[in-house]
Motif scaffolding. Structure first.
Motif, PDB file in Angstrom:
ATOM      1  N   PHE A   7       0.865  -1.178   0.000  1.00 56.03           N
ATOM      2  CA  PHE A   7       0.000   0.000   0.000  1.00 56.03           C
ATOM      3  C   PHE A   7       0.903   1.229   0.000  1.00 56.03           C
ATOM      4  CE2 PHE A   7      -2.198  -3.366   2.223  1.00 56.03           C
ATOM      5  CZ  PHE A   7      -3.472  -3.326   1.686  1.00 56.03           C
ATOM      6  N   GLU A   8       0.725   2.098  -0.981  1.00 51.64           N
ATOM      7  CA  GLU A   8       1.487   3.343  -1.011  1.00 51.64           C
ATOM      8  C   GLU A   8       1.046   4.217   0.156  1.00 51.64           C
ATOM      9  OE1 GLU A   8       4.016   4.056  -3.067  1.00 51.64           O
ATOM     10  OE2 GLU A   8       3.753   2.042  -3.886  1.00 51.64           O
ATOM     11  N   ARG A   9       1.986   4.822   0.817  1.00 52.77           N
ATOM     12  CA  ARG A   9       1.707   5.612   2.021  1.00 52.77           C
ATOM     13  C   ARG A   9       0.710   6.744   1.746  1.00 52.77           C
ATOM     14  NH1 ARG A   9       2.071   4.479   7.374  1.00 52.77           N
ATOM     15  NH2 ARG A   9       2.434   6.358   8.527  1.00 52.77           N
ATOM     16  N   ALA A  10       0.746   7.302   0.542  1.00 52.71           N
ATOM     17  CA  ALA A  10      -0.166   8.402   0.216  1.00 52.71           C
ATOM     18  C   ALA A  10      -1.630   7.983   0.351  1.00 52.71           C
ATOM     19  CB  ALA A  10       0.105   8.900  -1.200  1.00 52.71           C
ATOM     20  N   SER A  11      -1.917   6.685   0.140  1.00 53.00           N
ATOM     21  CA  SER A  11      -3.301   6.207   0.229  1.00 53.00           C
ATOM     22  C   SER A  11      -3.669   5.745   1.639  1.00 53.00           C
ATOM     23  CB  SER A  11      -3.517   5.057  -0.761  1.00 53.00           C
ATOM     24  OG  SER A  11      -2.747   3.933  -0.382  1.00 53.00           O
ATOM     25  N   LEU A  12      -2.733   5.852   2.575  1.00 56.26           N
ATOM     26  CA  LEU A  12      -2.947   5.315   3.924  1.00 56.26           C
ATOM     27  C   LEU A  12      -3.263   6.412   4.935  1.00 56.26           C
ATOM     28  CD1 LEU A  12      -0.060   2.699   4.104  1.00 56.26           C
ATOM     29  CD2 LEU A  12      -2.470   2.294   3.640  1.00 56.26           C
ATOM     30  N   HIS A  13      -4.358   7.090   4.734  1.00 60.66           N
ATOM     31  CA  HIS A  13      -4.757   8.065   5.737  1.00 60.66           C
ATOM     32  C   HIS A  13      -5.338   7.346   6.939  1.00 60.66           C
ATOM     33  CE1 HIS A  13      -8.726   7.519   3.924  1.00 60.66           C
ATOM     34  NE2 HIS A  13      -8.115   7.682   2.764  1.00 60.66           N
ATOM     35  N   VAL A  16      -7.839   4.199   7.050  1.00 60.09           N
ATOM     36  CA  VAL A  16      -7.405   3.092   6.195  1.00 60.09           C
ATOM     37  C   VAL A  16      -6.304   2.296   6.892  1.00 60.09           C
ATOM     38  CG1 VAL A  16      -6.332   2.479   3.998  1.00 60.09           C
ATOM     39  CG2 VAL A  16      -8.069   4.268   4.073  1.00 60.09           C
ATOM     40  N   THR A  46       7.144   5.381   3.555  1.00 59.34           N
ATOM     41  CA  THR A  46       6.565   5.540   2.215  1.00 59.34           C
ATOM     42  C   THR A  46       5.539   4.482   1.844  1.00 59.34           C
ATOM     43  OG1 THR A  46       8.386   4.270   1.266  1.00 59.34           O
ATOM     44  CG2 THR A  46       8.640   6.667   1.339  1.00 59.34           C
ATOM     45  N   GLU A  47       5.409   3.414   2.639  1.00 56.27           N
ATOM     46  CA  GLU A  47       4.478   2.343   2.288  1.00 56.27           C
ATOM     47  C   GLU A  47       4.194   1.430   3.471  1.00 56.27           C
ATOM     48  OE1 GLU A  47       6.557   0.469  -0.891  1.00 56.27           O
ATOM     49  OE2 GLU A  47       8.100  -0.345   0.415  1.00 56.27           O
TER      50      GLU A  47
END
Length: 70
Positions: A7-13, A16, A46-47
Motif C-alpha cells: 500500500f502506497e503511504r499516500a493512500s494510507l490516511h 485506512v 513511504t508504504e
C-alpha cells in the motif's frame, strides 16, 4: 514463498491504516490449513506491506470464478 500486498503511504490516511492494522490482527489469530498464513505487517514512511503465505493456485476470487474443477 511469500506474497506481498503493498500500500502506497499516500493512500494510507488514518482510518485506512487502522483498518489494515485491525485486519492484520485478525489474520494473525487465524491458523487453519485452508487459510493462507499471515507473516507480518511492515509500516515504512513511504508504504505499508502485508506479508502472507503465497497461494500457488491464485486468489480465492480466481479459484471460485474459474471454469476448472477444484
Amino acid at each position: 514463498d511469500v506474497a506481498l500486498k503493498v500500500f502506497e503511504r499516500a493512500s494510507l490516511h488514518g482510518q485506512v491504516l487502522e483498518n489494515i492494522e485491525r485486519e492484520c490482527a485478525l489474520l494473525q489469530k487465524l491458523q487453519h490449513e485452508n487459510i493462507v498464513r499471515f507473516y507480518g505487517l511492515v509500516v515504512e514512511p513511504t508504504e505499508a506491506i502485508i506479508v502472507m503465505q503465497f497461494g500457488a493456485q491464485g486468489s480465492l476470487y480466481d479459484i471460485l470464478h474459474s471454469s476448472k474443477d477444484i
